[in-house]
Design a protein around this motif. Structure first.
Motif, PDB file in Angstrom:
ATOM      1  N   LEU A 100      23.374  -9.988   1.374  1.00 43.56           N
ATOM      2  CA  LEU A 100      22.723  -8.991   2.269  1.00 43.56           C
ATOM      3  C   LEU A 100      21.222  -8.550   1.658  1.00 43.56           C
ATOM      4  O   LEU A 100      21.209  -7.293   1.636  1.00 43.56           O
ATOM      5  N   VAL A 101      20.532  -9.075   1.060  1.00 41.86           N
ATOM      6  CA  VAL A 101      19.262  -9.192   0.633  1.00 41.86           C
ATOM      7  C   VAL A 101      18.248  -9.105   1.928  1.00 41.86           C
ATOM      8  O   VAL A 101      18.327 -10.232   2.433  1.00 41.86           O
ATOM      9  N   GLU A 102      17.390  -8.214   1.788  1.00 35.67           N
ATOM     10  CA  GLU A 102      16.407  -8.105   3.211  1.00 35.67           C
ATOM     11  C   GLU A 102      15.123  -8.594   2.512  1.00 35.67           C
ATOM     12  O   GLU A 102      14.659  -8.824   1.275  1.00 35.67           O
ATOM     13  N   LYS A 103      14.140  -8.731   3.567  1.00 37.25           N
ATOM     14  CA  LYS A 103      12.769  -9.373   3.206  1.00 37.25           C
ATOM     15  C   LYS A 103      12.000  -8.505   2.349  1.00 37.25           C
ATOM     16  O   LYS A 103      11.143  -8.902   1.691  1.00 37.25           O
ATOM     17  N   SER A 104      12.369  -7.094   2.372  1.00 37.04           N
ATOM     18  CA  SER A 104      11.395  -6.399   1.759  1.00 37.04           C
ATOM     19  C   SER A 104      12.213  -6.229   0.134  1.00 37.04           C
ATOM     20  O   SER A 104      11.545  -5.586  -0.739  1.00 37.04           O
ATOM     21  N   ASP A 105      13.294  -6.730  -0.036  1.00 36.39           N
ATOM     22  CA  ASP A 105      13.928  -6.487  -1.307  1.00 36.39           C
ATOM     23  C   ASP A 105      13.224  -7.303  -2.304  1.00 36.39           C
ATOM     24  O   ASP A 105      12.477  -8.384  -1.962  1.00 36.39           O
ATOM     25  N   LYS A 106      13.147  -6.902  -3.693  1.00 33.40           N
ATOM     26  CA  LYS A 106      12.349  -7.807  -4.557  1.00 33.40           C
ATOM     27  C   LYS A 106      13.085  -8.532  -5.693  1.00 33.40           C
ATOM     28  O   LYS A 106      14.152  -8.141  -6.244  1.00 33.40           O
ATOM     29  N   PHE A 107      12.433  -9.636  -6.066  1.00 31.62           N
ATOM     30  CA  PHE A 107      12.788 -10.366  -7.239  1.00 31.62           C
ATOM     31  C   PHE A 107      11.734  -9.500  -8.342  1.00 31.62           C
ATOM     32  O   PHE A 107      10.603  -9.507  -8.015  1.00 31.62           O
ATOM     33  N   VAL A 108      12.316  -9.465  -9.536  1.00 33.72           N
ATOM     34  CA  VAL A 108      11.780  -8.509 -10.423  1.00 33.72           C
ATOM     35  C   VAL A 108      11.870  -9.343 -11.896  1.00 33.72           C
ATOM     36  O   VAL A 108      13.037  -9.309 -12.267  1.00 33.72           O
ATOM     37  N   PHE A 109      10.815  -9.488 -12.819  1.00 36.84           N
ATOM     38  CA  PHE A 109      10.909  -9.653 -14.137  1.00 36.84           C
ATOM     39  C   PHE A 109      10.360  -8.651 -14.847  1.00 36.84           C
ATOM     40  O   PHE A 109       9.215  -8.301 -14.718  1.00 36.84           O
ATOM     41  N   ASP A 110      11.337  -7.675 -15.386  1.00 35.21           N
ATOM     42  CA  ASP A 110      10.607  -6.352 -15.810  1.00 35.21           C
ATOM     43  C   ASP A 110      10.283  -6.471 -17.302  1.00 35.21           C
ATOM     44  O   ASP A 110      10.401  -7.538 -18.006  1.00 35.21           O
ATOM     45  N   SER A 111       9.652  -5.566 -17.754  1.00 34.19           N
ATOM     46  CA  SER A 111       9.106  -5.566 -19.310  1.00 34.19           C
ATOM     47  C   SER A 111      10.103  -5.419 -20.372  1.00 34.19           C
ATOM     48  O   SER A 111       9.899  -5.447 -21.616  1.00 34.19           O
ATOM     49  N   ASN A 112      11.305  -5.119 -19.909  1.00 35.74           N
ATOM     50  CA  ASN A 112      12.350  -4.742 -20.857  1.00 35.74           C
ATOM     51  C   ASN A 112      13.345  -5.913 -20.939  1.00 35.74           C
ATOM     52  O   ASN A 112      14.168  -6.050 -21.771  1.00 35.74           O
ATOM     53  N   GLY A 113      12.957  -7.285 -20.585  1.00 29.72           N
ATOM     54  CA  GLY A 113      13.584  -8.459 -20.553  1.00 29.72           C
ATOM     55  C   GLY A 113      14.593  -8.955 -19.746  1.00 29.72           C
ATOM     56  O   GLY A 113      14.921  -9.964 -19.751  1.00 29.72           O
ATOM     57  N   ASN A 114      14.804  -8.001 -18.453  1.00 31.03           N
ATOM     58  CA  ASN A 114      15.687  -8.366 -17.550  1.00 31.03           C
ATOM     59  C   ASN A 114      15.162  -9.147 -16.201  1.00 31.03           C
ATOM     60  O   ASN A 114      14.065  -8.528 -16.056  1.00 31.03           O
ATOM     61  N   VAL A 115      15.866  -9.963 -15.654  1.00 30.27           N
ATOM     62  CA  VAL A 115      15.242 -10.485 -14.618  1.00 30.27           C
ATOM     63  C   VAL A 115      16.353 -10.313 -13.465  1.00 30.27           C
ATOM     64  O   VAL A 115      17.444 -10.639 -13.671  1.00 30.27           O
ATOM     65  N   THR A 139      18.463  -7.387 -20.565  1.00 35.45           N
ATOM     66  CA  THR A 139      17.824  -5.898 -20.884  1.00 35.45           C
ATOM     67  C   THR A 139      17.752  -5.761 -22.303  1.00 35.45           C
ATOM     68  O   THR A 139      19.054  -5.893 -23.237  1.00 35.45           O
ATOM     69  N   GLY A 140      16.735  -5.411 -22.859  1.00 35.83           N
ATOM     70  CA  GLY A 140      16.383  -5.377 -24.577  1.00 35.83           C
ATOM     71  C   GLY A 140      16.256  -6.543 -25.460  1.00 35.83           C
ATOM     72  O   GLY A 140      15.615  -6.541 -26.438  1.00 35.83           O
ATOM     73  N   GLU A 141      16.364  -7.836 -24.606  1.00 35.28           N
ATOM     74  CA  GLU A 141      15.758  -9.198 -25.231  1.00 35.28           C
ATOM     75  C   GLU A 141      14.232  -9.398 -24.927  1.00 35.28           C
ATOM     76  O   GLU A 141      13.745  -8.765 -24.083  1.00 35.28           O
ATOM     77  N   ARG A 142      13.704 -10.130 -26.063  1.00 36.63           N
ATOM     78  CA  ARG A 142      12.188  -9.928 -26.251  1.00 36.63           C
ATOM     79  C   ARG A 142      11.854 -11.236 -25.123  1.00 36.63           C
ATOM     80  O   ARG A 142      11.541 -12.366 -25.779  1.00 36.63           O
TER      81      ARG A 142
END
Length: 217
Positions: free
Chosen positions: A91-106, A121-124
């Protein structure tokens, strides 16, 4: 003259907006801070990352109802999906986002929660790379592999991909059931996921049957 200038200005703004939306696809890898939604990449069929030789693509793919989306690795020439991130949450919609954040989580958003995540999260993490093998790899310092799609198959095995104890392939449900291929206690088993699973093929059983037949000659 004034009306002409206004029309020219509006056309210029629309053109600039279209150029922003139709961004060039990334090739090889992307980096922390990257975000993407399906609506931003609609002119590229939702794909925002290509492997180096453009054999595979990574991005959004229309789910069964054409109103929701899955995040996939797809073989471009065959238009064949070979890995899916959020098969358990379509149920992911067209405005929902894929994110590669600065804390190491995708991760893939669905509203205010995750539809899928690498849980790193927490991995470099330094980059996310799509290889020409079809493997999606999250890399850390010194090229260390933090996560890879080859370790989390969905319904397809690719050339060079290991299939080991604890892994399982699952077909999309048909009539509220799925078929599974799984390594189970040293055996490769094919079964249907009823409430009580029904096994209809086993590698060890196949070997025993073959040995028995050969011994009769």
């Amino acid at each position: 003259m004034g009306l002409f200038k206004v029309r020219t200005l509006c056309f210029g703004l629309l053109l600039a907006f279209k150029i922003c939306i139709a961004a060039d696809q990334l090739v090889g890898r992307l980096y922390p801070g990257f975000q993407a939604s399906q609506m931003q990449w609609v002119e590229h069929d939702g794909r925002f990352l290509l492997s180096k030789n453009k054999i595979f693509g990574f991005g959004f793919y229309t789910a069964l109802d054409a109103q929701s989306f899955v995040l996939v690795v797809i073989h471009l020439q065959a238009s064949q999906v070979v890995w899916t991130a959020n098969r358990g949450d379509l149920l992911v919609e067209k405005s929902d986002k894929f994110v590669f954040d600065s804390n190491g989580n995708v991760y893939l958003e669905r509203g205010d929660r995750f539809a899928w995540a690498t849980n790193t999260t927490g991995e470099r993490a330094t980059s996310l790379e799509l290889l020409d093998s079809g493997n999606l790899v999250l890399l850390g310092d010194n090229g260390r592999t933090l996560w890879q799609s080859f370790s989390h198959p969905t319904d397809t095995l690719l050339s060079g991909q290991d299939f080991v104890e604890g892994m399982r392939l699952k077909s999309f449900p048909r009539r509220k059931k799925s078929d599974y291929l799984e390594f189970e206690s040293g055996d490769l088993v094919l079964y249907t996921g009823f409430q009580i699973p029904q096994t209809y093929w086993s590698l060890l059983h196949e070997i025993k049957t073959t040995v028995q037949l050969l011994s009769e000659f």
